[in-house]
Write an enzyme that holds these catalytic residues in place. Sequence first.
Site, PDB file in Angstrom:
ATOM      1  N   SER A   1      -9.759  -5.300   5.061  1.00 13.68           N
ATOM      2  CA  SER A   1      -8.444  -4.874   5.026  1.00 13.68           C
ATOM      3  C   SER A   1      -7.727  -4.568   6.260  1.00 13.68           C
ATOM      4  O   SER A   1      -8.276  -4.679   7.377  1.00 13.68           O
ATOM      5  CB  SER A   1      -8.630  -3.120   4.439  1.00 13.68           C
ATOM      6  OG  SER A   1      -7.322  -2.741   4.596  1.00 13.68           O
TER       7      SER A   1
ATOM      8  N   GLY B   1       0.588  -4.282   4.234  1.00 14.86           N
ATOM      9  CA  GLY B   1      -0.363  -5.229   4.430  1.00 14.86           C
ATOM     10  C   GLY B   1      -0.942  -5.454   5.762  1.00 14.86           C
ATOM     11  O   GLY B   1      -0.986  -4.498   6.494  1.00 14.86           O
TER      12      GLY B   1
ATOM     13  N   THR C   1       0.689  -1.301   0.008  1.00 14.00           N
ATOM     14  CA  THR C   1       0.250   0.065  -0.020  1.00 14.00           C
ATOM     15  C   THR C   1       0.881   1.156  -0.026  1.00 14.00           C
ATOM     16  O   THR C   1       2.145   1.061  -0.182  1.00 14.00           O
ATOM     17  CB  THR C   1      -0.865   0.129   1.237  1.00 14.00           C
ATOM     18  OG1 THR C   1       0.025  -0.408   2.425  1.00 14.00           O
ATOM     19  CG2 THR C   1      -2.232  -0.990   1.112  1.00 14.00           C
TER      20      THR C   1
ATOM     21  N   THR D   1      -4.194   1.830  -1.739  1.00 16.95           N
ATOM     22  CA  THR D   1      -3.780   0.554  -2.310  1.00 16.95           C
ATOM     23  C   THR D   1      -4.012   0.165  -3.582  1.00 16.95           C
ATOM     24  O   THR D   1      -5.026   0.417  -4.296  1.00 16.95           O
ATOM     25  CB  THR D   1      -3.921  -0.482  -1.164  1.00 16.95           C
ATOM     26  OG1 THR D   1      -3.243  -1.757  -1.633  1.00 16.95           O
ATOM     27  CG2 THR D   1      -5.520  -0.781  -1.240  1.00 16.95           C
TER      28      THR D   1
END
Length: 569
Positions: free
Chosen positions: A453, A476, A388, A406
Amino acid sequence: MTISCLSASGALAQAVAPAPEAPTGRATKSFTTTTKDMVAAANPLAAQAGREILAAGGSAADAAVSVQLVLNLVEPQSSGIGGGAFMVFWDGKTMTTLDGREKAPASAKPERFLGPDGKPMKFYDAVVGGRSVGVPGTVRLLEAAHKRWGKLPWKQVIEPAARLAEDGFTISPRLNGLLSQEKYLQNDPTARAYFYDAEGKPKAAGTVLKNPAFARTLRTLAENGADAFYSGEIANDIVSTVTGHTTNPGDMTLDDLKAYAVEERPALCGPYRIYKICGMGPPSSGAIAVQQILGTLATLDMAALKPGPDAAHWVSEAGRLAFADRALYVADPAFVSVPVQGLIDSGYLKSRAALVDPAKSMGKAKPGEPPFQKTFLWGASDGIEFGTSHMSIVDRNGNAISMTTTIEDGFGARLMTRSGFLLNNELTDFSFAPVEDGKPVANRVEAGKRPRSSMAPTIILDGNDKLYAVVGSPGGSLIINYVAKTLVGILDWKLDPQVAADLPNFGSRNGPTELEAGTEAESWKAGLEAKGHDVKLIDQNSGIHAIVITPSGLVGGADSRREGVAIGN
């Protein structure tokens, strides 16, 4: 003041894949101070574009549009208009969050990432191609933020990126390094022609890269707004790129694009010491997990511990508890009744903190039973998440944005549109296995659903409800631990944001205790193993961008692990 906010053992379904965005070196940096405004972003050209917009009288929202669109050019592996984002906005009185997360197409089924044998696909077999592409949300998010909080004309905030796409920019060593490690991107003809030379080698660092196709796309958006992305020529290009992949096509339609909408959601705010920590609720697990970690740490004097094995023990144990709950409970709230209030309830967090033994690791944590839950029918699933980018912005009127953005894995689905941008592989953030232990997984694929997420854009208020700090990171599922570490560094250890960002990364995602390789954290290994930790030394390539507001001005830091900067006026 009015803040719209909520009060205060999973099985890994897909094969473990490499860490997101491999490291490409580390630079020595010092904190930055300014008096009026500041942008901390992942590339100097992107940060400079934001600073120019702020200097022209633009708002934090104006700057965010410019920063994101330039990042699409200079850091294409991490984010762009082919992906999605979460934004937390503070206007001095109200905290607002905007959800621009990608969505699954209307034809998506829970078995999307199962192979012919009924078993989860290998990760990159699922990623590369159209199957993994979710309906992008970033353009709608940028337009929504600009319409609500922007001051400058839409065309003006798009212009820096359009001009850069036309005139070209030099490829950074980081982009070249990541291209050199990339295995799949040049299989896409459009991407190969753009990123690689005639011999198939990545274009060298320092090469001027121009993207006239992206410039045309930006000029179209400048003239016609976000609707020009979700219908018409650009939308047709997206759909044909997704459905036209020769071996792994997707099923996105023009109707999927036309139906996309940004969701405004209540900010998720909770206490830590004298501060109020605000972030993005579901479908992100980031704010819940960060607040759960901090809720555990609030039961002891973290300031007395300082960085070292004892602090790493507590943060790791708190992370185990948070990730156990995350795996079971968190998913898109339009599809799952997420017990958000229960997961951050003070009494619940105290009961979870009581499970931490100061002398011994618990190993694998089990999910708890928070109050206010309406169901306990889900099967747990950890899932995989990847790269991201993040920006932190404060304008001269005290408005602040924390935005994490992202396209998922490095270079996304490895599909480049003729319109000049890469497409995301966000759907692989869903659990590949729709059922675990005979129970449906909360984060399974479903039509129109937003994948869970770990992005954790965060804004911190002080004891007087005044803006104190803006923090976030890429990385992540490691984002949760990166942000928690940085908050402890700033709030408990009273470090400046640069030093806090550059601290060794450490924590647990309810597996091994993970220490950042090549840092002083390696010296903590023996002490943690003496407490029963299974310690792994891994690369932890955070990209933390933090701004702290002080009586004398703004102090900013940009993670030395990446090429970002904190600058302002």
